[in-house]
Design an enzyme around this catalytic site. Structure first.
Site, short mmCIF file in Angstrom:
data_model
loop_
_atom_site.label_atom_id
_atom_site.label_comp_id
_atom_site.label_asym_id
_atom_site.label_seq_id
_atom_site.Cartn_x
_atom_site.Cartn_y
_atom_site.Cartn_z
N ASP A 1 -0.45 -5.59 -9.27
CA ASP A 1 0.10 -5.01 -10.50
C ASP A 1 1.53 -5.55 -10.67
OD1 ASP A 1 -2.19 -3.35 -10.37
OD2 ASP A 1 -1.08 -1.87 -9.18
N ASP B 1 -4.29 -7.60 -12.40
CA ASP B 1 -4.68 -6.21 -12.18
C ASP B 1 -3.87 -5.34 -13.16
OD1 ASP B 1 -6.24 -4.21 -11.05
OD2 ASP B 1 -4.78 -3.78 -9.48
N ASP C 1 0.90 0.65 -12.37
CA ASP C 1 -0.07 1.58 -11.79
C ASP C 1 0.64 2.62 -10.92
OD1 ASP C 1 -2.08 0.23 -13.04
OD2 ASP C 1 -3.17 -0.32 -11.21
N ARG D 1 -6.98 1.64 -20.34
CA ARG D 1 -6.10 2.33 -19.40
C ARG D 1 -4.67 2.49 -19.94
NH1 ARG D 1 -7.71 -0.32 -13.46
NH2 ARG D 1 -9.93 0.07 -13.63
CA CA Z 1 -3.68 -1.74 -9.40
#
Ligand code: CA
Ligand code: CA
Length: 449
Positions: free
Chosen positions: A222, A261, A265, A315
């Site tokens: 991330d 990714d 996060d 997301r």
């Molecule tokens: Ca992640």
């Protein structure tokens, strides 16, 4: 926590003494003391304002504001950044100002693979579903080689951020972390502001045939990742894929070869986070809150406000378990550079979301019922959301179209109380957020201009 509060009070006292001395030197000794700590409140030294979301809870979030002059760094190279971050266990307050672009990779995909025996062609041959099947994750020679090559890249692109740190872009310098992953692991009290993150690109995605019904290629990095971390303020950053966009990637085994990714996060029991006035664009998996249905109950409390999302697929965020306040954000579902909207907010694993006063610009190819979704355990409450300017109950629209086994609950077990700056109407957000979000809009005083 106590030591941080103590340091802050020391700093305030020191500022007061200096200010009083300056007043006396100017022959104005009779004027009552009216200075505040403004001498220390430039962009780099600013703390999260009071009541500004979950990160303001308890002791609040000051990052490196208490740093002494020996711990205020300006860095413009990868090596300088590494040196300034220091050891993950060194919690001395520090401010790291990034000037210009720092490139994280020290090698190429080929150089990381060199000596490991990994090749994409051999990997694809080894785990082709027609021979390997779809019931077990890859293992054996090529998977071991892939992991070894990935570990070499990880050393280059990951940067561990210790507690009591502010990382901030120098205004006007185009401050950018290119291909790097800032990692907060059991860190407390961190501020990240005014930076552009060109998402890290994993040279060695892993095939997982058991991920979903058709398998997935998954990547490791991330741009910013929080694991078991608390009191974090991410403010006025821009998150984007680059230079390689997802549309440039091929598909293998029928699935996109995904080299990115998350953008930001928040997982593994992280808690008390405020995500404010960031710009998320050109990205698929934007923000995960909780990485599994068994992530920490009682944590994952996050406030997300005044952010702009354009060209994001999904997301924004996907939320598990936590009490999450999502307000005054702007979402545009228009497909940008191949990034096609799938959904915006997902509430699952008992998540308790208050979603209010956000604005969606809904493109003609998308429906109101596609803005939120859930798993029959997550909740989305809240009102005042506008879709193309019209007040819309987005959770009700989803529920009307969803199967009986995937309904969102519409009541939550809490009421937000930390929301300084919350606007009671979303109607001005498309215009106001256009010039007040993302990296590059703040000046050295920490104001827009
Ligand atoms: Ca992640
Ligand atoms: Ca990229």
């Amino acid at each position: 926590m106590a030591s941080r509060t103590h340091r802050r009070s020391l700093r305030t006292r020191r500022t007061a003494l200096i200010s009083a001395a300056a007043v006396a030197a100017a022959g104005l000794g009779a004027i009552p003391f009216v200075m505040n700590a403004s001498a220390a409140t430039d962009l780099a030294h600013q703390a999260l304002p009071a009541k500004d979301g979950w990160a303001a809870s308890g002791t609040g979030t000051t990052g490196g504001a208490a740093a002494d002059s020996a711990h205020v760094f300006t860095v413009s190279t990868r090596a300088q950044l590494v040196a300034a971050l220091g050891s993950a266990s060194n919690t001395t307050a520090k401010i790291i100002q990034i000037k210009g672009t720092i490139t994280a990779n020290t090698g190429t995909c080929d150089s990381y693979a060199s000596g490991t025996g990994y090749s994409l062609a051999a990997y694809l041959k080894a785990y082709d579903p027609s021979t390997w099947g779809r019931s077990k994750v890859p293992s054996g020679t090529q998977e071991t080689a892939r992991a070894a090559a990935q570990a070499k890249q990880a050393k280059a692109v990951t940067f561990t951020v210790p507690s009591n740190t502010t990382i901030v872009g120098v205004p006007g310098s185009g401050a950018t972390l290119l291909g790097g992953s800032l990692q907060l692991k059991s860190a407390d009290n961190v501020i990240i502001r005014n930076l552009t993150f060109d998402s890290p690109e994993d040279c060695f995605p892993q095939w997982d045939p058991t991920d979903g019904s058709t398998g997935n290629w998954n990547s490791a990095y991330d741009a910013v990742t929080l694991r078991t971390s608390t009191h974090v303020w991410a403010d006025h950053n821009t998150f984007t894929d680059g230079p390689t966009l997802d549309s440039a990637e091929p598909a293998y085994f029928g699935r996109e070869y995904q080299i990115h990714d998350g953008a930001l996060d928040i997982t593994k029991g992280s808690d008390l986070v405020t995500v404010e006035r960031n710009r998320f664009t050109n990205h698929d998996k934007t923000t995960l809150i909780g990485s599994s249905d068994t992530d920490s109950v009682g944590k994952l409390r996050v406030s997300i406000h005044h952010n702009v999302y354009t060209g994001t697929v999904q997301r924004a965020p996907l939320t598990r378990i936590g009490q999450v306040h999502i307000y005054n954000n702007y979402y545009d579902t228009t497909k940008v550079n191949g990034y096609a909207h799938s959904y915006t907010v997902n509430s699952r694993a008992g998540a308790q979301i208050v979603l209010e006063n956000n604005y969606w610009k809904l493109s003609a190819d998308r429906k109101v019922s596609q803005l939120v979704n859930g798993d029959d355990t997550g909740a989305i409450a809240g009102s005042g959301n506008l879709v193309n300017g019209t007040v819309t109950d987005v959770a009700a629209a989803y529920n009307a179209a969803a199967s009986s086994s995937k309904q969102l609950k519409t009541g939550v077990n809490w009421a937000p109380h930390l929301y300084a700056g919350r606007e009671s109407s979303a109607k001005n957000l498309p215009a106001s957020l256009a010039t007040t979000t993302g990296a590059g809009v703040l000046n050295s005083a920490g104001t827009v201009g």
